[in-house]
Design a protein around this motif. Structure first.
Motif, PDB file in Angstrom:
ATOM      1  N   PRO A  13     -22.695  -1.166  -9.026  1.00 17.70           N
ATOM      2  CA  PRO A  13     -22.993  -0.140  -8.505  1.00 17.70           C
ATOM      3  C   PRO A  13     -23.184  -0.437  -6.635  1.00 17.70           C
ATOM      4  O   PRO A  13     -23.130   0.395  -6.252  1.00 17.70           O
ATOM      5  N   LEU A  14     -24.244  -1.100  -6.623  1.00 18.60           N
ATOM      6  CA  LEU A  14     -25.093  -1.257  -5.206  1.00 18.60           C
ATOM      7  C   LEU A  14     -23.978  -2.128  -4.536  1.00 18.60           C
ATOM      8  O   LEU A  14     -23.293  -1.702  -3.351  1.00 18.60           O
ATOM      9  N   PHE A  15     -23.199  -2.814  -5.036  1.00 19.70           N
ATOM     10  CA  PHE A  15     -21.848  -3.428  -4.607  1.00 19.70           C
ATOM     11  C   PHE A  15     -21.126  -2.387  -4.186  1.00 19.70           C
ATOM     12  O   PHE A  15     -20.709  -2.183  -2.418  1.00 19.70           O
ATOM     13  N   GLN A  16     -20.697  -1.984  -4.612  1.00 19.69           N
ATOM     14  CA  GLN A  16     -19.885  -0.705  -4.513  1.00 19.69           C
ATOM     15  C   GLN A  16     -20.447   0.093  -3.765  1.00 19.69           C
ATOM     16  O   GLN A  16     -19.105   0.756  -2.250  1.00 19.69           O
ATOM     17  N   TYR A  17     -21.384   0.517  -3.607  1.00 17.32           N
ATOM     18  CA  TYR A  17     -21.858   1.478  -2.230  1.00 17.32           C
ATOM     19  C   TYR A  17     -21.678   0.857  -1.423  1.00 17.32           C
ATOM     20  O   TYR A  17     -21.383   1.763  -0.336  1.00 17.32           O
ATOM     21  N   LEU A  18     -22.108  -0.432  -0.872  1.00 19.69           N
ATOM     22  CA  LEU A  18     -22.141  -0.997   0.079  1.00 19.69           C
ATOM     23  C   LEU A  18     -20.645  -0.729   0.433  1.00 19.69           C
ATOM     24  O   LEU A  18     -20.892  -1.175   2.050  1.00 19.69           O
TER      25      LEU A  18
ATOM     26  N   ASP B 181     -22.008  -8.519   0.631  1.00 16.52           N
ATOM     27  CA  ASP B 181     -21.108  -9.448  -0.427  1.00 16.52           C
ATOM     28  C   ASP B 181     -21.946  -9.275  -1.661  1.00 16.52           C
ATOM     29  O   ASP B 181     -23.084  -9.856  -2.141  1.00 16.52           O
ATOM     30  N   ARG B 182     -20.896  -9.492  -2.412  1.00 14.96           N
ATOM     31  CA  ARG B 182     -21.272  -9.423  -4.177  1.00 14.96           C
ATOM     32  C   ARG B 182     -22.433 -10.711  -4.648  1.00 14.96           C
ATOM     33  O   ARG B 182     -23.106 -10.479  -5.775  1.00 14.96           O
TER      34      ARG B 182
ATOM     35  N   ASN C 279     -27.940 -11.456  -6.149  1.00 13.40           N
ATOM     36  CA  ASN C 279     -28.753 -12.448  -6.030  1.00 13.40           C
ATOM     37  C   ASN C 279     -29.917 -11.637  -5.782  1.00 13.40           C
ATOM     38  O   ASN C 279     -30.944 -11.933  -6.359  1.00 13.40           O
ATOM     39  N   ILE C 280     -29.730 -11.096  -5.064  1.00 12.51           N
ATOM     40  CA  ILE C 280     -31.290  -9.667  -4.696  1.00 12.51           C
ATOM     41  C   ILE C 280     -31.429  -8.767  -6.026  1.00 12.51           C
ATOM     42  O   ILE C 280     -32.667  -8.813  -6.619  1.00 12.51           O
ATOM     43  N   CYS C 281     -30.553  -8.184  -7.139  1.00 12.00           N
ATOM     44  CA  CYS C 281     -30.870  -7.615  -8.022  1.00 12.00           C
ATOM     45  C   CYS C 281     -30.893  -8.595  -9.539  1.00 12.00           C
ATOM     46  O   CYS C 281     -32.309  -8.387 -10.220  1.00 12.00           O
ATOM     47  N   ASN C 282     -31.128  -9.829  -8.875  1.00 17.28           N
ATOM     48  CA  ASN C 282     -31.690 -11.201 -10.510  1.00 17.28           C
ATOM     49  C   ASN C 282     -32.924 -11.853  -9.968  1.00 17.28           C
ATOM     50  O   ASN C 282     -33.165 -11.954 -10.995  1.00 17.28           O
ATOM     51  N   ASN C 283     -33.471 -11.549  -8.843  1.00 17.05           N
ATOM     52  CA  ASN C 283     -34.917 -11.873  -8.072  1.00 17.05           C
ATOM     53  C   ASN C 283     -35.753 -10.525  -7.742  1.00 17.05           C
ATOM     54  O   ASN C 283     -36.320 -10.919  -6.643  1.00 17.05           O
ATOM     55  N   LEU C 284     -35.580  -9.230  -7.819  1.00 17.57           N
ATOM     56  CA  LEU C 284     -36.278  -8.236  -7.666  1.00 17.57           C
ATOM     57  C   LEU C 284     -38.040  -9.008  -8.303  1.00 17.57           C
ATOM     58  O   LEU C 284     -38.525  -8.614  -7.185  1.00 17.57           O
ATOM     59  N   ASP C 285     -38.253  -9.243  -9.233  1.00 21.16           N
ATOM     60  CA  ASP C 285     -39.650  -9.433  -9.906  1.00 21.16           C
ATOM     61  C   ASP C 285     -40.579 -10.925  -9.075  1.00 21.16           C
ATOM     62  O   ASP C 285     -41.414 -10.490  -7.580  1.00 21.16           O
ATOM     63  N   HIS C 286     -39.245 -11.567  -7.701  1.00 24.16           N
ATOM     64  CA  HIS C 286     -40.055 -12.595  -6.397  1.00 24.16           C
ATOM     65  C   HIS C 286     -39.583 -11.608  -5.410  1.00 24.16           C
ATOM     66  O   HIS C 286     -40.057 -12.439  -4.138  1.00 24.16           O
TER      67      HIS C 286
END
Length: 181
Positions: A24-29, A46-47, A52-59
């Motif tokens: 959904p974030l990629f679609q938004y952008l 880019d996708r 990568n952003i969504c997979n690394n939110l904890d960091h």
């Protein structure tokens, strides 16, 4: 976070981005107009970057807020503790120095069809309340704001941001603005 009603009677839920929001974030952008894309640039669109952003939110060293309407992201706003090096260097040229522990860098964006609905103001108000609870003292704009973006400059001034200097970047005149809270 919470549900809000906008001036156009749309119902929007404001919350933190989570790991399941990559598509959904990629679609938004992707849906942002060329003009909106040119005014918002804290990271690539880019996708791979978004995944990568969504997979690394904890960091992540900041927080990423979204507004969702009808299962679609309609706003995306980032906060980052401290400052980017380029921002810190520009402010230092004006003898302005900030404590990284109490300074937040802020980058907002709102979908083109949700601009002028009050979403930016309501979302900023929610984020500001959280930042105050986190002992934030100063908010600066991530890379400033383009001087030609009169709507954004007006938005920031309306919310108490003060201009602190102009700078040329990406062949555009930009303004550094900050809010002491």
């Amino acid at each position: 976070m919470r549900e809000i009603v906008l001036k156009n009677n749309s119902i929007v839920n404001i919350r933190l981005l989570n790991k399941d929001d990559a598509e959904p974030l990629f679609q938004y952008l992707e849906s942002l107009s060329a003009e909106s894309r040119s005014r918002f640039g804290p990271h690539a669109f880019d996708r791979e970057t978004v995944t990568n952003i969504c997979n690394n939110l904890d960091h992540d060293d900041g927080q990423r807020f979204i507004a969702v309407a009808n299962n679609r992201i309609v706003a995306y706003m980032l906060t980052k503790r401290g400052m980017l090096d380029a921002d810190a260097e520009r402010y230092a040229q004006h003898n302005l120095f900030f404590d990284a522990a109490t300074t937040i860098t802020y980058a907002p964006s709102v979908a083109d069809d949700f601009q002028n609905t009050g979403l930016g103001t309501k979302m900023f108000t929610e984020i500001l309340q959280q930042l105050k609870q986190q002992s934030c003292k100063t908010i600066i704009l991530w890379g400033g704001v383009q001087a030609s973006n009169a709507r954004a400059v007006h938005f920031y001034e309306k919310h108490g941001f003060e201009p602190k200097g102009n700078f040329w970047f990406d062949e555009k005149d930009n303004i550094d603005m900050l809010l002491n809270i």
